[in-house]
Design an enzyme around this catalytic site. Structure first.
Site, PDB file in Angstrom:
ATOM      1  N   MET A 174      43.725 -63.517 -51.952  1.00 39.80           N
ATOM      2  CA  MET A 174      44.625 -64.174 -52.899  1.00 39.80           C
ATOM      3  C   MET A 174      45.549 -63.170 -53.603  1.00 39.80           C
ATOM      4  O   MET A 174      46.722 -63.450 -53.818  1.00 39.80           O
ATOM      5  CB  MET A 174      43.828 -64.949 -53.937  1.00 39.80           C
ATOM      6  CG  MET A 174      44.603 -66.139 -54.466  1.00 39.80           C
ATOM      7  SD  MET A 174      43.747 -66.984 -55.753  1.00 39.80           S
ATOM      8  CE  MET A 174      42.513 -67.855 -54.862  1.00 39.80           C
TER       9      MET A 174
ATOM     10  N   CYS B 111      50.519 -76.220 -39.708  1.00 42.09           N
ATOM     11  CA  CYS B 111      49.069 -76.311 -39.920  1.00 42.09           C
ATOM     12  C   CYS B 111      48.660 -77.706 -40.388  1.00 42.09           C
ATOM     13  O   CYS B 111      47.518 -78.096 -40.262  1.00 42.09           O
ATOM     14  CB  CYS B 111      48.612 -75.252 -40.912  1.00 42.09           C
ATOM     15  SG  CYS B 111      49.531 -75.292 -42.446  1.00 42.09           S
ATOM     16  N   ASN B 112      49.609 -78.465 -40.920  1.00 38.83           N
ATOM     17  CA  ASN B 112      49.266 -79.796 -41.433  1.00 38.83           C
ATOM     18  C   ASN B 112      49.719 -80.950 -40.558  1.00 38.83           C
ATOM     19  O   ASN B 112      49.357 -82.089 -40.809  1.00 38.83           O
ATOM     20  CB  ASN B 112      49.868 -79.991 -42.835  1.00 38.83           C
ATOM     21  CG  ASN B 112      49.058 -79.276 -43.893  1.00 38.83           C
ATOM     22  OD1 ASN B 112      47.861 -79.065 -43.713  1.00 38.83           O
ATOM     23  ND2 ASN B 112      49.697 -78.874 -44.963  1.00 38.83           N
ATOM     24  N   ARG B 113      50.537 -80.674 -39.559  1.00 39.47           N
ATOM     25  CA  ARG B 113      51.022 -81.781 -38.732  1.00 39.47           C
ATOM     26  C   ARG B 113      51.488 -81.296 -37.364  1.00 39.47           C
ATOM     27  O   ARG B 113      51.948 -80.148 -37.227  1.00 39.47           O
ATOM     28  CB  ARG B 113      52.156 -82.535 -39.423  1.00 39.47           C
ATOM     29  CG  ARG B 113      53.456 -81.758 -39.565  1.00 39.47           C
ATOM     30  CD  ARG B 113      54.518 -82.531 -40.324  1.00 39.47           C
ATOM     31  NE  ARG B 113      54.118 -82.785 -41.699  1.00 39.47           N
ATOM     32  CZ  ARG B 113      53.888 -84.004 -42.191  1.00 39.47           C
ATOM     33  NH1 ARG B 113      54.053 -85.076 -41.431  1.00 39.47           N
ATOM     34  NH2 ARG B 113      53.534 -84.153 -43.445  1.00 39.47           N
TER      35      ARG B 113
ATOM     36  N   SER C 282      58.409 -76.205 -50.376  1.00 37.25           N
ATOM     37  CA  SER C 282      59.702 -75.968 -49.720  1.00 37.25           C
ATOM     38  C   SER C 282      59.582 -75.506 -48.272  1.00 37.25           C
ATOM     39  O   SER C 282      60.564 -75.497 -47.535  1.00 37.25           O
ATOM     40  CB  SER C 282      60.478 -74.922 -50.519  1.00 37.25           C
ATOM     41  OG  SER C 282      59.691 -73.752 -50.617  1.00 37.25           O
TER      42      SER C 282
ATOM     43  N   GLN D  52      60.332 -75.252 -41.652  1.00 34.94           N
ATOM     44  CA  GLN D  52      59.578 -75.436 -40.410  1.00 34.94           C
ATOM     45  C   GLN D  52      60.250 -76.464 -39.504  1.00 34.94           C
ATOM     46  O   GLN D  52      60.305 -76.282 -38.281  1.00 34.94           O
ATOM     47  CB  GLN D  52      58.138 -75.860 -40.736  1.00 34.94           C
ATOM     48  CG  GLN D  52      57.317 -74.704 -41.310  1.00 34.94           C
ATOM     49  CD  GLN D  52      56.072 -75.175 -42.032  1.00 34.94           C
ATOM     50  OE1 GLN D  52      56.009 -76.297 -42.547  1.00 34.94           O
ATOM     51  NE2 GLN D  52      55.060 -74.309 -42.080  1.00 34.94           N
TER      52      GLN D  52
ATOM     53  N   GLY E 188      41.781 -53.624 -56.284  1.00 32.95           N
ATOM     54  CA  GLY E 188      40.793 -54.350 -55.483  1.00 32.95           C
ATOM     55  C   GLY E 188      41.502 -55.117 -54.386  1.00 32.95           C
ATOM     56  O   GLY E 188      42.687 -55.419 -54.500  1.00 32.95           O
TER      57      GLY E 188
END
EC number: 1.2.1.70
Lengths: 452, 278
Positions: free
Chosen positions: A190, A50-52, A112, A117, A186
């Site tokens: 998160m 998702c970041n690269r 980590s 990945q 609930g």
């Protein structure tokens, strides 16, 4: 053979661009094979998170245009990519990959997941048949550098996400989370994430309650959890070691007297309340009761922020470690690159030895088996002793990247020009180790050189 | 025969004293059954022994310290079984049964005081006495350290100390989890208790050989030792039955530790028990 890394990441490209070129797990083998088919690319792999998104290649020419591949593959206008893309070659590429694997280039330094990945991307490329000895060598070194960074620095010792902070605190209270009961009160993204973290750490029973039964069932499903009717919340709460609460209630649903009643039922075994709700579900006064530990969203965020600040200072030490590993990698690579020259030198000497033995055979007459073996051992021993200094000199010159000295040595011994600098094409291991059966074990000698 | 029945009773009381701890502290039904049966048998043989002793003497009052001790033991055990029968108060057994054993143990050794066969045997008993009590003290020491660490860790977690903050609390980030510290504190107590019991029993064997006899037990050091043993039992009982843990348990361990220090300090005032002069 040279390494090239081209890509975009969270620092250089906005999310809109990153998601356009993100490659799903299912598409990855196909796209990797398409990249391998690009002219000039010998070996390749793609890391897409998702970041690269990064194309990691071993190329036999510096003319390979990887950005064109990216544009063609995803139908992007090259102008759209410019300014967001980065490209590293050789030593820079190695350094970048080592930093990525060591999580020094991550959004959360020290997390980590990135190492896993990268390993997964490598496995995918391997399965797709786009990885050879060059990338294999590079990636194995990157993994060992990452391992070294994690074991020799404390970069990975502090969790940073809210969920992992919650797990870390739970561990401080309960030690092992094996068999602990978690109660989700609930439904919230998160709290679900925190529960998942707790389950990964061994938490046993998951209880779920919500005002809407359907939502509770949906939430319980991935954990094989038990759904509790909301009106029975207080009956079951005492069974839980950890309560993660995130309701939309306008008032506290857990008050001090509830906490004391739970403790009485539990014979004073401690309870941990993780209150993710705003406004809060748990009365902060409950934290004053012995055996009850209450952390709200602000507390968790402050711990996470403190960890991030700590990691930044640790990262400096990790950078030094990575730099050392990059240098070691290049030294080893240069030493390995001189292997074909060494093999040629050994083969040349062996041919000379054999020729000399044949030439003198008539003068020696018929020798007994012991005598023939003695002559063989004598000549082989002499040959190895004579070869030792030039072989050491070749390895030293390769390690120091001294092309002039290498050429001089090759010329002296009438060897093929090595081109054993960092841009040289390394001979594949299997080729460099192929010698005549009579040759004096060059495999052993080159592997020793390679390990230095 | 009086002595034989009393010795059988003493052995059975010892078995019942061991069985009563898992029975009460961990609520184990099988152990409860073992403790009651052994204790019941012990009481029966003890009763036979006492009746025979008094009938042989043609009198209804005990004569001498040993007979009195035996009778007192019978009364204590009888009261316990009465309580158990009326109120099902099995938990009283963790006091009553070991105490009965302690009382009966010395008279069961013989009418006359027991004399060790040689100096070497006596020294061996003395070494065992010292080692058992040292092990008990060490275990209690570990328990109090673990309890102290528990208090520190609990304070850290409750005060929500941030990593890297400079309030002095970051230096104890190495502290083990609360649950681990709690278990260490409890396990060391469980280990120390039998050591202390064995140490005191051996001490009783050693002391009955001296000229002081029962007067020995009026010494402050010896009294403090038995008070410590009783505190130890209380501590274990509250921890296991009342779910006492955490802060309160830590404070109680601290109190027992203070009693232990008092026992050590009592050596300075003791007329009969000094280091190097047992």
């Amino acid at each position: 053979m040279s390494y090239t890394v081209l890509g975009v990441n969270h620092k250089t490209a906005p999310i809109e661009l990153r998601e356009r070129i993100a490659i799903s797990r299912d598409e990855l083998p196909e796209v990797t094979r398409a990249l391998a088919a690009t002219p000039g690319v010998s070996e390749c792999m793609i890391v897409s998170t998702c970041n690269r998104v990064e194309l990691i290649t071993a190329t036999d020419s510096s003319e390979v245009d990887l950005s064109a591949f990216l544009c063609n593959q995803f139908g992007l206008d090259p102008a759209l990519l410019s300014g967001h893309i980065y490209q590293h070659r050789d030593q820079q590429a190695v350094r970048h990959l080592f930093r990525v694997a060591s999580s020094l280039d991550s959004m959360v330094v020290g997390e980590s997941q990135i190492l896993g990945q990268v390993k997964e991307a490598f496995a995918t490329a391997r399965a797709a048949g786009t990885v050879g000895s060059e990338l294999d060598h590079l990636l194995q070194s990157a993994f060992s550098a990452a391992k070294k960074v994690r074991s020799e620095t404390e970069i990975g010792s502090n969790s940073v996400s809210i969920a992992s902070v919650a797990v870390e605190l739970a561990r401080k209270i309960f030690g092992s989370l094996q068999g602990r009961t978690v109660f989700l009160v609930g439904a919230g993204k998160m709290s679900e994430l925190a529960a998942r973290h707790l389950v990964q750490q061994g938490a046993g029973t998951i209880l779920v309650t919500n005002r809407t039964m359907e939502r509770a069932q949906r939430m319980a499903e991935p954990f094989n959890g038990q759904v509790i009717p909301f009106e029975k919340l207080y009956d079951y709460a005492a069974e839980a070691d950890i309560i993660i609460t995130s309701t939309g209630a306008p008032h506290h649903i857990f008050r001090r007297e509830h906490g004391q009643a739970f403790l009485h039922k539990r014979r004073n075994r401690p309870m941990f309340f993780i209150d993710i709700a705003v406004p809060r579900d748990v009365d902060p006064a409950m934290n004053k009761v012995e055996g009850l530990f209450v952390y709200d969203i602000d507390d968790l965020q402050q711990v996470a922020a403190a960890h991030i600040a700590e990691r930044k200072s640790i990262a400096a030490g990790a950078e030094v470690l990575v730099e050392g590993e990059v240098e070691r990698f290049h030294q080893r690579r240069r030493t390995v690159n001189v292997a074909p020259v060494i093999v040629a030198l050994q083969r040349q000497a062996e041919e000379l030895r054999q020729a000399e033995i044949r030439r003198i055979q008539s003068r020696l007459g018929s020798l007994t088996a012991e005598q023939a073996a003695a002559v063989e051992a004598l000549t082989r021993g002499l040959m190895n002793k004579f070869l030792h200094p030039p072989m050491q000199a070749l390895k030293q010159a390769a390690r120091e990247n001294d092309a002039v000295r290498l050429d001089a040595l090759c010329e002296t011994y009438s060897l093929p020009n090595s081109q054993a600098g960092p841009e040289a094409v390394a001979a594949p291991a299997e080729q460099s180790n192929r010698t005549s059966p009579d040759a004096p074990a060059p495999e052993r000698q080159t592997s020793v050189a390679g390990r230095r | 025969m009086v002595l034989l029945w009393l010795r059988v009773a003493a052995i059975l009381y010892a078995g019942a004293s061991i069985a009563i701890f898992p029975a009460v502290l961990h609520n184990r039904e099988r152990w409860k059954s073992v403790a009651v049966h052994l204790g019941g048998l012990a009481f029966f043989f003890h009763f036979v022994s006492v009746v025979e002793m008094l009938a042989l003497a043609h009198r209804w009052v005990p004569a001498g310290v040993r007979e009195t001790e035996s009778l007192l033991g019978l009364v204590v055990a009888g009261l316990f079984f009465l309580m158990w029968w009326l109120y099902k108060a099995m938990s009283l057994g963790i006091f009553a049964l070991p105490v009965t054993f302690f009382i009966v143990f010395v008279p069961a050794l013989g009418v006359e005081k027991y004399v060790f066969p040689s100096y070497g045997v006596r020294m061996s008993w003395l070494v065992a006495h010292v080692v058992a009590l040292m092990a008990a003290y060490a275990a209690l020491g570990f328990s109090i350290v673990a309890s102290g660490m528990y208090l520190l860790q609990e304070r850290r977690i409750k005060s929500k100390v941030k990593p890297g903050s400079t309030n002095g609390q970051t230096s104890v980030e190495w502290l083990p989890p609360l649950d681990t510290l709690e278990r260490i504190a409890h396990a060391t107590l469980l280990f120390g208790f039998p050591c202390m019991t064995v140490g005191l029993v051996i001490g009783s064997v050693l002391v009955q050989e001296t000229d002081l006899g029962a007067a020995y037990f009026r010494d402050p050091k010896i009294l403090a030792s038995f008070i410590m043993w009783a505190s130890y039992v209380l501590l274990l009982f509250w921890r296991s039955r009342a779910g006492l843990r955490g802060r309160k348990a830590a404070y109680l361990s601290g109190a027992v530790f203070l009693v232990m220090l008092a026992v050590w300090a009592a050596n300075q005032f003791s007329q009969v028990h000094r280091f190097g002069a047992p």
